[in-house]
Write a protein that holds these residues in place. Structure first.
Motif, PDB file in Angstrom:
ATOM      1  N   LYS A  52       0.844  -1.327   0.152  1.00 20.21           N
ATOM      2  CA  LYS A  52      -0.126   0.033   0.002  1.00 20.21           C
ATOM      3  C   LYS A  52       0.927   1.174  -0.047  1.00 20.21           C
ATOM      4  N   TRP A  53       2.278   1.071  -0.028  1.00 22.97           N
ATOM      5  CA  TRP A  53       3.159   2.341  -0.019  1.00 22.97           C
ATOM      6  C   TRP A  53       3.084   2.975  -1.504  1.00 22.97           C
ATOM      7  N   ARG A  54       2.989   4.246  -1.296  1.00 21.51           N
ATOM      8  CA  ARG A  54       3.304   5.124  -2.606  1.00 21.51           C
ATOM      9  C   ARG A  54       4.262   4.663  -3.659  1.00 21.51           C
ATOM     10  N   GLY A  55       3.584   4.525  -4.819  1.00 20.04           N
ATOM     11  CA  GLY A  55       4.923   3.847  -5.711  1.00 20.04           C
ATOM     12  C   GLY A  55       5.007   2.672  -5.842  1.00 20.04           C
ATOM     13  N   VAL A  66       6.198  -6.182  -7.589  1.00 20.40           N
ATOM     14  CA  VAL A  66       6.531  -6.617  -8.915  1.00 20.40           C
ATOM     15  C   VAL A  66       6.797  -5.247  -9.674  1.00 20.40           C
ATOM     16  N   SER A  67       6.548  -3.950  -9.029  1.00 20.26           N
ATOM     17  CA  SER A  67       6.675  -2.642  -9.835  1.00 20.26           C
ATOM     18  C   SER A  67       6.987  -1.821  -8.783  1.00 20.26           C
ATOM     19  N   LEU A  68       7.961  -0.792  -8.953  1.00 20.68           N
ATOM     20  CA  LEU A  68       8.232   0.303  -8.565  1.00 20.68           C
ATOM     21  C   LEU A  68       8.322   1.536  -9.428  1.00 20.68           C
ATOM     22  N   ASP A  69       7.560   2.569  -9.122  1.00 18.00           N
ATOM     23  CA  ASP A  69       7.357   3.750 -10.034  1.00 18.00           C
ATOM     24  C   ASP A  69       7.553   5.111  -9.004  1.00 18.00           C
ATOM     25  N   LEU A  70       8.636   5.796  -8.858  1.00 16.56           N
ATOM     26  CA  LEU A  70       8.881   6.807  -8.086  1.00 16.56           C
ATOM     27  C   LEU A  70       9.234   7.969  -8.954  1.00 16.56           C
ATOM     28  N   SER A  71       8.432   8.164  -9.883  1.00 16.16           N
ATOM     29  CA  SER A  71       8.664   9.166 -10.925  1.00 16.16           C
ATOM     30  C   SER A  71       8.451  10.679 -10.255  1.00 16.16           C
ATOM     31  N   ASN A  72       9.227  11.581 -10.637  1.00 19.70           N
ATOM     32  CA  ASN A  72       8.895  12.946  -9.984  1.00 19.70           C
ATOM     33  C   ASN A  72       8.751  12.787  -8.682  1.00 19.70           C
ATOM     34  N   PHE A  73       9.543  12.250  -7.788  1.00 16.59           N
ATOM     35  CA  PHE A  73       9.507  12.452  -6.161  1.00 16.59           C
ATOM     36  C   PHE A  73      10.602  13.235  -5.912  1.00 16.59           C
ATOM     37  N   GLN A  74      11.419  14.049  -6.712  1.00 20.33           N
ATOM     38  CA  GLN A  74      12.626  14.697  -6.165  1.00 20.33           C
ATOM     39  C   GLN A  74      13.440  14.040  -5.454  1.00 20.33           C
ATOM     40  N   LEU A  94      12.160   5.340 -12.185  1.00 22.55           N
ATOM     41  CA  LEU A  94      12.510   6.531 -11.406  1.00 22.55           C
ATOM     42  C   LEU A  94      12.865   7.866 -11.994  1.00 22.55           C
ATOM     43  N   VAL A  95      12.016   8.199 -13.022  1.00 19.32           N
ATOM     44  CA  VAL A  95      12.059   9.021 -14.052  1.00 19.32           C
ATOM     45  C   VAL A  95      11.882  10.504 -13.439  1.00 19.32           C
ATOM     46  N   ASN A  96      12.884  11.484 -13.863  1.00 19.18           N
ATOM     47  CA  ASN A  96      12.704  12.816 -13.184  1.00 19.18           C
ATOM     48  C   ASN A  96      13.129  13.002 -11.795  1.00 19.18           C
ATOM     49  N   ASN A  97      14.205  12.477 -11.431  1.00 19.59           N
ATOM     50  CA  ASN A  97      14.747  12.680 -10.027  1.00 19.59           C
ATOM     51  C   ASN A  97      16.056  13.040 -10.296  1.00 19.59           C
ATOM     52  N   SER A  98      16.866  12.886  -9.030  1.00 17.68           N
ATOM     53  CA  SER A  98      18.344  13.323  -9.090  1.00 17.68           C
ATOM     54  C   SER A  98      19.100  12.215  -8.622  1.00 17.68           C
ATOM     55  N   ILE A  99      18.793  11.105  -9.500  1.00 24.12           N
ATOM     56  CA  ILE A  99      19.693   9.944  -9.019  1.00 24.12           C
ATOM     57  C   ILE A  99      21.032  10.291  -9.774  1.00 24.12           C
ATOM     58  N   ASN A 100      22.045  10.105  -9.009  1.00 26.31           N
ATOM     59  CA  ASN A 100      23.168  10.623  -9.504  1.00 26.31           C
ATOM     60  C   ASN A 100      24.399   9.621  -9.291  1.00 26.31           C
ATOM     61  N   SER A 101      25.782  10.061  -9.471  1.00 29.36           N
ATOM     62  CA  SER A 101      26.779   9.196  -9.322  1.00 29.36           C
ATOM     63  C   SER A 101      26.760   8.001 -10.772  1.00 29.36           C
ATOM     64  N   SER A 102      27.329   6.881 -10.802  1.00 27.07           N
ATOM     65  CA  SER A 102      27.001   6.009 -11.977  1.00 27.07           C
ATOM     66  C   SER A 102      26.507   4.871 -11.281  1.00 27.07           C
ATOM     67  N   LEU A 103      25.990   3.897 -12.502  1.00 25.80           N
ATOM     68  CA  LEU A 103      25.390   2.989 -12.360  1.00 25.80           C
ATOM     69  C   LEU A 103      26.290   1.579 -11.857  1.00 25.80           C
ATOM     70  N   PRO A 104      25.818   1.179 -10.780  1.00 27.04           N
ATOM     71  CA  PRO A 104      26.440  -0.289 -10.193  1.00 27.04           C
ATOM     72  C   PRO A 104      26.856  -1.065 -11.020  1.00 27.04           C
ATOM     73  N   SER A 105      27.904  -1.941 -11.243  1.00 25.36           N
ATOM     74  CA  SER A 105      28.071  -3.021 -12.233  1.00 25.36           C
ATOM     75  C   SER A 105      27.288  -4.456 -11.733  1.00 25.36           C
ATOM     76  N   ASP A 117      13.565   2.078 -16.394  1.00 26.47           N
ATOM     77  CA  ASP A 117      13.506   3.688 -16.925  1.00 26.47           C
ATOM     78  C   ASP A 117      14.342   4.696 -15.682  1.00 26.47           C
ATOM     79  N   LEU A 118      15.311   5.168 -16.205  1.00 29.79           N
ATOM     80  CA  LEU A 118      15.903   6.070 -15.194  1.00 29.79           C
ATOM     81  C   LEU A 118      16.177   7.228 -15.949  1.00 29.79           C
ATOM     82  N   SER A 119      15.266   7.634 -16.795  1.00 29.18           N
ATOM     83  CA  SER A 119      15.500   8.868 -17.591  1.00 29.18           C
ATOM     84  C   SER A 119      15.481  10.017 -16.971  1.00 29.18           C
TER      85      SER A 119
END
Length: 967
Positions: A52-55, A66-74, A94-105, A117-119
């Motif tokens: 029941k959690w948001r996203g 099965v799905s996690l959508d945290l788009s536009n959460f800042q 995770l669209v339109n956030n400030s996920i930074n650094s590089s992607l882990p291997s 989707d990390l756009s």
């Protein structure tokens, strides 16, 4: 019972905390991210599961996430790899956030993932090879990040990938041919990456399931490969903003499913293939900004087009009648070509035409009667053609129209009454034709009208009072007509009015009372009429008025002293019947031409209104002269004393300092003149690195001396920084020879004394002048010249220096102005010589630059190239246009770039342009404003090169410069 006891024993966390294991993993995810808006507040440990959690979405049967959508959460922080511990997770968005650094291997541990989707984040570094090891991955969407380097070879081995979107990153190698191996691919988007120049890989023609292919702005060269004819399922194809050459191959007609074909902004030539008529599904064709020739194929014109856009080519010929056969044609744009002849008479009869733009061609004949037959026409733009005849009466009933532009044609006759009062029209432009008759009272129905432009016609009669009811009007341009009668008093109700030009008509009476309501009025031009009466003092209360022309009328009485309150760029009260004295502010020779032709005004301005009581003030003049003479004597004594001291200093120090100086030009002065003039009274500027002094040499010339600050004991890091800055500036400026780069005459490095001697710029820095009370001195021609000079200097650094030089601190305070307001780029203390090794940028260890000027990608990637300078220069352009600094309390949390973008879009150019600028240059100012916005584009790939910026600025100013020379 035993079994229940055993389960509780094995899972004590479930018993104590209530939250299951997946919820605990997500709690770890929450802890790893910054959540400034508290978007994850529902993620608490009081629930049994996170479903029941948001996203969060769970499987209704198993209860697994099965799905996690945290788009536009800042949200901010590194990618939360704990998500991969959710065994049933199939989608991460995770669209339109400030996920930074590089992607882990170790992203490959997300073994059941189908969508990632990390756009629109801030991710840097290379694309991970491991992504291809996720066997179930179908959608990989990473656009609008800062990935760099190459597309990994492993990306050619995806097993089930259907969507690959890497657009808007910093990928800087070439488009790899191995992407042609992804047979399951439906969408491929690599647009707007700074790839190296290369041909379109023909292997992409193997992607026979492809429906969407976007390769805009990918630095593609050469011809369009014929292999692409195999993509029979392709619906959208975008190759715009490249350098493709040659003709459009006839094989393109085999794209049986194509709906949208975008080829604009290339160098394609030749004719449009006649076989394009076979593209029966085509809805939109945009082949603008190429070098196409010939006519529009008859077969193409019979298609059920949704949009046809061929502007800015070299097409010639007429528009074929068969284009009217289209039953779906809703947008037809052919502007900036050489098309001629009349329009098909049935145009609009069979299709729901919404937008028609045929401007800048050679069309003739009348407007077809049936353009709005379906009642959906919104845009009618026919400017700069040779159309003639009357406006069809049917258009007077076209209630859908929003924008009407008929400027610069040969239209004549009466305008239909209903045409004046169309309720949705916001722009009505009829200027530069031969229309006649009266302005209908039905204009009261045009309650959405913002701009009424009817200049250079033969309209007659009076302005109807009903115009005053149009509360949204911002511009009335009705000059060069035969209008008569009085100026309607209702006009004073137009509180949004920015421009009122009624010049060169036959209007009489006076200026209406109550004009204080024109709080936004920037230009008032009533010249060449028969107006009379006094000039209202209320004009002096109009806060942003900078253009006032009341010349060649019959105004009488005195000039209101309140006019001194205005900050005018243009003032013309000549050729009236004014009398009395001039307001003191204007009693100067420079304003004489503003008042000539008024015989009763100060005896026709002889002596510019000398004041009475001259003898009374004569004593004060002699007192002042005596003071100046005494000061001169003191000065001469001081100079003699200084010379004696200086010669003594020179004798003692000559041997010690001569070896420390290094010259870069032939000098007309001795270095020894510099040292003894570095005193506080000569300081003309200071900054973090030290002070700048003005030194007047014995030959009468002046130089500017930059003295880097001394280093105190124990400040070794500062000493290194000082040495680095000194060496960088010497290395950079010492070898540069360009008229728009400040000259470094010589330097001195004597341990604790580091001096840089430059040519002196008497008008200081652009920033200091523009943002001070003297900003009004910079008229638009001067500002334009400054922008062009600085652009040429930066273009030299980027394109003509080998290797190229990136300034890294372009700002208005680092653009200096000589006595003629010529601009020089200065202060190279943080410049970087870019050594190109096949890479588009170099990483810096620290951020260099000034707040408000730093390009967005540089702030968080520390990757520097010429595009960083271009962004900063764009900010300087916006300063020149707006008169505002890069950051200001007026903007709130925005900077000038965001403020201009939002204000320009919402309120128009008049609310952005510096009100101190002459509005007659508005067209040219808007062109330069667009260049500034282009330079400050958020995506570096979309910013033009400095060489291109110079060309754009030259084109922006070419027209009015030509006019001014001709005048």
């Amino acid at each position: 019972m035993f079994l229940v006891f055993l389960l509780l024993f094995l899972n004590p966390l479930r018993l104590v905390f209530g939250l299951n294991q997946e919820g605990l993993y997500l709690q770890r995810v929450k802890q790893s991210l910054s959540d400034p808006t508290n978007a994850l507040s529902s993620w608490n440990d009081r629930d049994d599961t996170p479903c029941k959690w948001r996203g969060i979405s769970c499987d209704p049967v198993t209860g697994r996430v099965v799905s996690l959508d945290l788009s536009n959460f800042q949200l901010a922080g590194p990618f939360p790899v704990f998500l991969c511990r959710l065994a049933s997770l199939r989608s991460i968005i995770l669209v339109n956030n400030s996920i930074n650094s590089s992607l882990p291997s170790d992203l490959s541990t997300c073994q059941n993932l189908s969508t990632l989707d990390l756009s629109q984040n801030l991710i840097v570094g290379s694309l991970p090879d491991a992504l291809a090891q996720i066997p179930t991955l179908e959608n990989l969407i990473l656009y609008a990040n800062n990935f760099s380097g190459e597309v990994p070879a492993s990306f050619g081995r995806f097993q089930r990938l259907q969507v690959l979107n890497l657009a808007g990153n910093l990928l800087d190698r070439t488009i790899p041919p191995f992407l042609g191996n992804l047979s399951s691919l439906i969408e491929l988007d690599l647009a707007y990456n700074p790839f190296l120049p290369a041909h379109v890989p023909s292997e992409l023609g193997n992607l026979t399931n492809l429906e969407q292919l976007f390769l805009a702005g990918c630095n593609l060269v050469g011809q369009i490969p014929s292999m692409f004819s195999r993509l029979t399922r392709l619906q959208n194809l975008d190759w715009s903003y490249n350098r493709l050459t040659g003709s459009i191959p006839s094989s393109i007609s085999q794209l049986k499913s194509i709906q949208q074909l975008e080829l604009y902004n290339n160098s394609l030539s030749g004719q449009l293939p006649s076989s394009m008529g076979n593209l029966t599904t085509l809805q939109r064709l945009d082949a603008s900004m190429n070098e196409l020739t010939g006519t529009i194929p008859t077969g193409l014109c019979g298609l059920q087009l949704g949009s046809l856009n061929l502007f800015d080519n070299r097409l010639e010929g007429t528009l074929p009648e068969s284009i009217t056969q289209s039953k779906e044609l809703y947008e037809l744009k052919l502007f900036n070509n050489k098309l001629s002849g009349p329009l098909p008479s049935q145009l609009g009869l069979n299709s729901p035409l919404r937008s028609l733009d045929l401007s800048y061609n050679q069309f003739s004949g009348e407007i077809p009667e049936n353009l709005c037959a379906k009642g959906q026409l919104e845009d009618l733009v026919l400017i700069y053609n040779s159309f003639s005849g009357k406006i069809p009466k049917s258009l007077g009933k076209c209630w859908s129209l929003l924008r009407i532009r008929l400027k610069h044609n040969r239209f004549s006759g009466l305008v239909p009454d209903g045409f004046w009062g169309l309720p949705r029209v916001f722009l009505l432009e009829l200027a530069e034709n031969s229309f006649s008759g009266h302005i209908s009272k039905m204009i009261s129905g045009a309650h959405n009208l913002s701009i009424l432009s009817i200049s250079y016609n033969q309209f007659s009669g009076s302005l109807p009072d009903e115009i005053g009811s149009l509360e949204t009007l911002v511009e009335i341009s009705a000059n060069k007509n035969g209008l008569t009668g009085r100026i309607p008093g209702s006009l004073v109700k137009l509180s949004q009015l920015v421009k009122l030009d009624l010049s060169e008509n036959g209007l009489d009476g006076g200026i209406p009372e109550g004009i204080k309501g024109w709080k936004n009025l920037n230009e008032l031009n009533l010249a060449d009429n028969r107006l009379s009466g006094g000039i209202p003092s209320d004009i002096g209360s109009l806060p942003v008025l900078n253009y006032l022309d009341l010349s060649s009328n019959s105004f009488s009485g005195e000039i209101p002293i309140e006019l001194q309150n205005l900050k005018l760029n243009v003032l013309n009260l000549s050729n009236n019947r004014l009398s009395g004295e001039l307001p003191p502010l204007y009693a100067k020779e420079m304003y004489r031409n503003c008042f000539v032709g008024n015989p009763g005004l100060c005896g026709d301005l002889e002596g510019l209104c000398p004041k009475t009581g001259k003898s009374k003030n004569q004593g004060y003049v002699w007192i002042l002269r005596s003071i100046f003479i005494l000061a001169g004597v003191v000065f001469v004594v001081g100079v003699v004393w200084f010379y004696v001291k200086y010669m003594s200093f020179k004798k003692n120090k000559k041997g010690a300092t001569i070896s420390k100086w290094r010259s870069f030009h032939k000098l007309g002065f001795s270095e020894y003149e510099i040292a003894d003039c570095l005193k506080e009274e000569n300081v003309i500027g200071s900054g973090a690195s030290g002070k700048v002094y003005k030194v007047v040499l014995s030959n009468g010339e002046a130089v500017a001396v930059k003295k880097l600050g001394g280093v105190k004991k124990g400040e070794s890091l500062s000493a290194d920084a000082e040495r680095d800055e000194f060496e960088i500036e010497v290395e950079t400026l010492g070898k540069i020879r360009h008229k728009n780069i400040v000259r470094l005459w010589c330097c001195c490095n004597a341990g604790d004394s580091k001096l840089l001697v430059y040519e002196y710029m008497p008008n200081g820095s652009l920033g200091d002048l523009l943002h001070s009370s003297k900003g009004g001195l910079l008229d638009w021609p001067t500002r334009y010249k400054i922008a062009l000079d600085a652009a040429e200097g930066l273009s030299y650094l980027h394109h003509d220096c080998v290797p190229p030089i990136v300034h890294r601190d372009v700002k208005s305070n680092n653009i200096l102005l000589d006595g003629e307001f010529g601009a020089r780029v200065a202060d190279f203390g943080v410049a970087k010589i870019v050594k190109r090794l096949g890479r588009g940028a170099e990483s810096m260890s620290v951020i260099a630059g000034s707040y408000g000027y730093i390009a967005p990608e540089y702030a968080y990637t520390l990757r520097v190239n010429e595009k960083s300078d271009i962004y900063s220069f764009g900010v300087v352009i916006l300063e020149l246009v707006t008169g505002k600094p890069p950051t200001d309390a007026e903007f709130g949390e925005k900077d000038v770039v965001k403020w201009v973008c939002s204000t320009y879009d919402e309120k128009g150019a008049d609310q952005v342009i510096d009100p101190r600028l002459d509005s007659t240059y508005k067209k040219e100012i808007c062109r330069v404003l667009e260049i500034g916005l282009l330079c400050t584009n958020a995506l570096p790939i979309n910013r033009p090169s400095m060489r291109k910026v110079v060309k754009l600025l030259q084109e922006a100013g070419g027209e009015w410069e030509h006019k001014s020379k001709a005048g």
